[in-house]
Enzyme design. Sequence first.
Site, PDB file in Angstrom:
ATOM      1  N   GLU A 162    -124.236 -30.041  46.909  1.00 48.09           N
ATOM      2  CA  GLU A 162    -125.115 -30.089  45.749  1.00 48.09           C
ATOM      3  C   GLU A 162    -126.134 -31.214  45.904  1.00 48.09           C
ATOM      4  OE1 GLU A 162    -123.352 -28.857  41.646  1.00 48.09           O
ATOM      5  OE2 GLU A 162    -123.408 -31.040  41.730  1.00 48.09           O
TER       6      GLU A 162
ATOM      7  N   ASP B 213    -118.055 -30.861  47.568  1.00 47.62           N
ATOM      8  CA  ASP B 213    -118.303 -31.474  46.266  1.00 47.62           C
ATOM      9  C   ASP B 213    -117.868 -32.936  46.357  1.00 47.62           C
ATOM     10  OD1 ASP B 213    -118.968 -31.730  43.542  1.00 47.62           O
ATOM     11  OD2 ASP B 213    -116.880 -31.377  42.969  1.00 47.62           O
TER      12      ASP B 213
ATOM     13  N   ASP C 101    -112.686 -29.830  41.614  1.00 46.10           N
ATOM     14  CA  ASP C 101    -113.526 -30.239  42.741  1.00 46.10           C
ATOM     15  C   ASP C 101    -113.543 -29.178  43.832  1.00 46.10           C
ATOM     16  OD1 ASP C 101    -114.052 -32.800  41.537  1.00 46.10           O
ATOM     17  OD2 ASP C 101    -112.027 -33.382  42.134  1.00 46.10           O
TER      18      ASP C 101
END
Length: 157
Positions: free
Chosen positions: A67, A7, A139
């Site tokens: 992501e 992340d 996170d």
Amino acid sequence: MRILGLDPSLSSTGWGIIEVNANRLQYVADGFIPTDAKQPIEQRLDQIFRTLCEVIDLYQPQEAAIEKTFLNTNPETSLKLSMARGVVILAAGYNKLPLYEYDPTKVKKTLVGVGRAEKAQVETMVKILLPGCKPKNNDSADALAMAITRCHYRTPY
């Protein structure tokens, strides 16, 4: 097989490692890489890269997941996120880790069943799917969610 979830963020890049055996998931480790906003950008990016390389060297994952990028309404925020994301992708490439990308809505749908789920719902599901896991922060919880998503969409060998 070990999967590294990522992340990226310039202020705090999250990472999480899970072990996958058949259809069983096991928590291995998680953490985050905070950087000092007072430092020059190149030092902050270097810190993310070097620390992530140490994590990869220590835990030896075979795959990584991140992501897909989304555009932020603030161009400066988007640019900083893109720089951190580039360094995270570079760390995976430098360590010859195959990297897979997933839409944020796909991650939420995979874990919670709803593509518009709240962060708290995702973190709760991470804890349920990985018994004993207590993510260090949001996170690292998001990074573990990425790793779980990668596991869900893997093609078994």
